[in-house]
Design an enzyme around this catalytic site. Structure first.
Site, PDB file in Angstrom:
ATOM      1  N   CYS A  47     -26.559  14.340  24.732  1.00 52.24           N
ATOM      2  CA  CYS A  47     -25.486  15.334  24.665  1.00 52.24           C
ATOM      3  C   CYS A  47     -26.117  16.699  24.427  1.00 52.24           C
ATOM      4  CB  CYS A  47     -24.489  14.992  23.545  1.00 52.24           C
ATOM      5  SG  CYS A  47     -23.140  16.197  23.386  1.00 52.24           S
TER       6      CYS A  47
ATOM      7  N   ASP B 197     -15.247   6.338  30.961  1.00 49.12           N
ATOM      8  CA  ASP B 197     -16.590   6.120  30.418  1.00 49.12           C
ATOM      9  C   ASP B 197     -17.417   5.437  31.507  1.00 49.12           C
ATOM     10  OD1 ASP B 197     -18.879   5.641  28.984  1.00 49.12           O
ATOM     11  OD2 ASP B 197     -17.867   4.813  27.224  1.00 49.12           O
TER      12      ASP B 197
ATOM     13  N   ARG C 228     -20.851   5.039  31.346  1.00 49.54           N
ATOM     14  CA  ARG C 228     -22.172   4.713  30.827  1.00 49.54           C
ATOM     15  C   ARG C 228     -22.516   3.245  31.081  1.00 49.54           C
ATOM     16  NH1 ARG C 228     -21.455   6.911  24.788  1.00 49.54           N
ATOM     17  NH2 ARG C 228     -19.416   5.920  25.177  1.00 49.54           N
TER      18      ARG C 228
END
Length: 498
Positions: free
Chosen positions: A292, A377, A379
């Site tokens: 991030c 999401d 990921r």
């Protein structure tokens, strides 16, 4: 012999009108006939004989007898004029392919931004621009005949039948990771080892931050097996030297100017018959952390990622107490943070910045991702599982520990690691510091005489401070209510504000 009589009266009258001192009287158009009237029939006849593309205007401007050559029948062709040959027919030809052709590749591959490698030459011609010489108007191309269509369909069917079923759905190659380097990193919470990994799935450099200070002690004195990379300690080449191994990080003990000892393959502590360590030793504490940039590097308070990274290293570094209360024994903390390069829950930094603008317009983080064409999401944790296996953590027969404790509030992350074969012994919640200190802050603000304590140091720009603000409260509320994160604290204040 015929004679030609020239009427000079009209010429004399025109000369008097132009040169006379007085203003001429109005003369009608019929009194002054056109001088080229006698030539009109000849020009019209020549233009009609030359074809529909030649008009009388061509003869007035391009018909120069000095530039033409007589043909066999003693006629002259204007097409041989140098001026006529220099004139070229200009036509606008589009250099851009049709939209359906340009979007064909992007619609077939639902890839994300930042995943495709950049071109070495950003100024080269685009691949979707066809050569200009081959550009042809669709209306001018004759439609294929029935025979040509049948032959084309037959060839396509034959080509499709030639493809074997195994080649249509080839499984992806087996995921492999390799630790390329390792070094010591001093942090505000204590020393750690930074491991850099390469893999055969993407071109990203994923990291592992291993907290295991016991490795600095003499070999064999540590009560727990060392957390080390098997791929790093293995022998890469028969011709490699001890210095080659030391430089890439395959050493034991503390590296210094006087202590330089390369590791064996495998390291003796990795071959321990009892990977669980002494009785009462808890499983190593780990965290799977996604990159991030905004929260860790520039201190953005839209999320708590920078705070979570610092808190994870702090909790992993906490000493572990063993033994009974009468005779306790303390050992250094041990565990690892697997740092994955999947910015913005996998959508990339570019889409993440655009999603922030949508959030400023009133949408939450999940809706913003969906509006940009992404999942809530995106990921993946396959690489994280492979790195944990390389470190000997969390699987049956592991050299370090057969189970791990994971720092997370996300139940999907726990299930994803279990699918990768990682045994989760326990889940440790990550409570935001602002929620933990909410009551404490109110007490400190109410007591004017209380001296303010200095903020603790941390590993990110946020450091040991607590991320706070309305943006963070909205973000955490969305994670709890829409993504199912398991935060044990109440949301009273946040729900009232939203």
């Amino acid at each position: 012999m015929s004679t030609c009589t020239v009427d000079v009266t009209l010429d004399t009258a025109l000369l008097d009108i132009l040169a006379g001192p007085a203003a001429p009287t109005r003369i009608s158009k019929s009194s002054l006939p056109r001088r080229d009237t006698a030539l009109d029939p000849l020009l019209i006849a020549a233009a009609a004989a030359s074809g529909p593309h030649v008009t009388r205007n061509h003869y007035h401007h391009d018909f120069l007898p000095g530039y033409t050559l007589p043909n066999g029948d003693n006629t002259r062709d204007i097409a041989t004029s140098p001026r006529a040959s220099e004139r070229k027919r200009l036509a606008y030809v589009s250099r851009q392919a049709p939209r359906r052709q340009r979007l064909q590749g992007s619609l077939a591959d639902e890839g994300k931004e930042n995943d495709q490698p950049r071109d070495a030459d950003p100024l080269r011609s685009a691949d979707n621009l066809p050569p200009a010489s081959k550009k042809r108007r669709p209306s001018l191309a004759p439609p294929p005949t029935a025979i040509e269509s049948k032959v084309k369909l037959k060839s396509q069917a034959q080509a499709a039948s030639d493809v074997s079923p195994s080649s249509k759905s080839l499984p992806p190659p087996r995921l492999e990771v390799k630790c390329m380097a390792r070094t010591r990193i001093p942090t505000p919470h204590g020393p750690a080892f930074l491991h850099l990994y390469h893999n055969n799935r993407d071109n990203k450099e994923h990291l592992a931050i291993v907290v295991d200070p016991a490795q600095f002690e003499d070999a064999g004195n540590s009560p727990a097996p060392a957390i080390r990379s098997r791929s790093l300690d293995s022998i890469w080449d028969e011709s490699e030297t001890e210095m080659d191994r030391i430089i890439r990080g395959a050493y034991v003990g503390r590296l210094s100017g006087i202590h330089q000892q390369a590791s064996a393959s495998p390291v003796p502590s990795q071959s321990s018959s009892d990977p669980s360590g002494p009785e009462g030793l808890p499983a190593p504490l780990i965290r799977i952390h996604s990159e991030c940039f905004t929260g860790e590097t520039i201190g953005s308070m839209r999320c708590d990622c920078g705070e979570q990274l610092d808190e994870a290293i702090r909790q992993i570094s906490q000493p572990i107490t063993l033994g009974s209360t009468s005779s306790p024994r303390t050992i250094p903390g041990r565990g690892a943070v697997i740092y994955l390069r999947q910015e913005g829950r996998g959508i990339g930094l570019l889409s993440k910045i655009r999603a922030y603008n949508l959030q400023d317009m009133g949408h939450d983080t999940v809706t913003a991702n969906l509006m940009l064409g992404h999942k809530a999401d995106e990921r993946g944790y396959e690489i994280a599982g492979a790195i944990l296996r390389d470190l000997g953590l969390g699987f049956e027969g592991a050299s370090c520990s057969e189970g791990v404790r994971i720092l997370t509030n996300n139940p999907d992350k726990v299930e994803a690691l279990k699918k990768e074969g990682i045994q989760i012994a326990d889940r440790v919640p990550m409570i935001p510091r602002s929620w933990q200190n909410r009551a404490e802050k109110s007490e400190i603000q109410g007591d004017a005489g209380t001296e303010r304590m200095p903020e603790p140091a941390g590993v990110t720009l946020i450091g040991g401070k607590a991320v706070h603000g309305d943006d963070l409260d909205k973000y955490l509320r969305t994670k709890v209510l829409r993504m199912g994160h398991m935060l044990p604290l109440w949301l009273g204040d946040v729900t009232e504000q939203l």
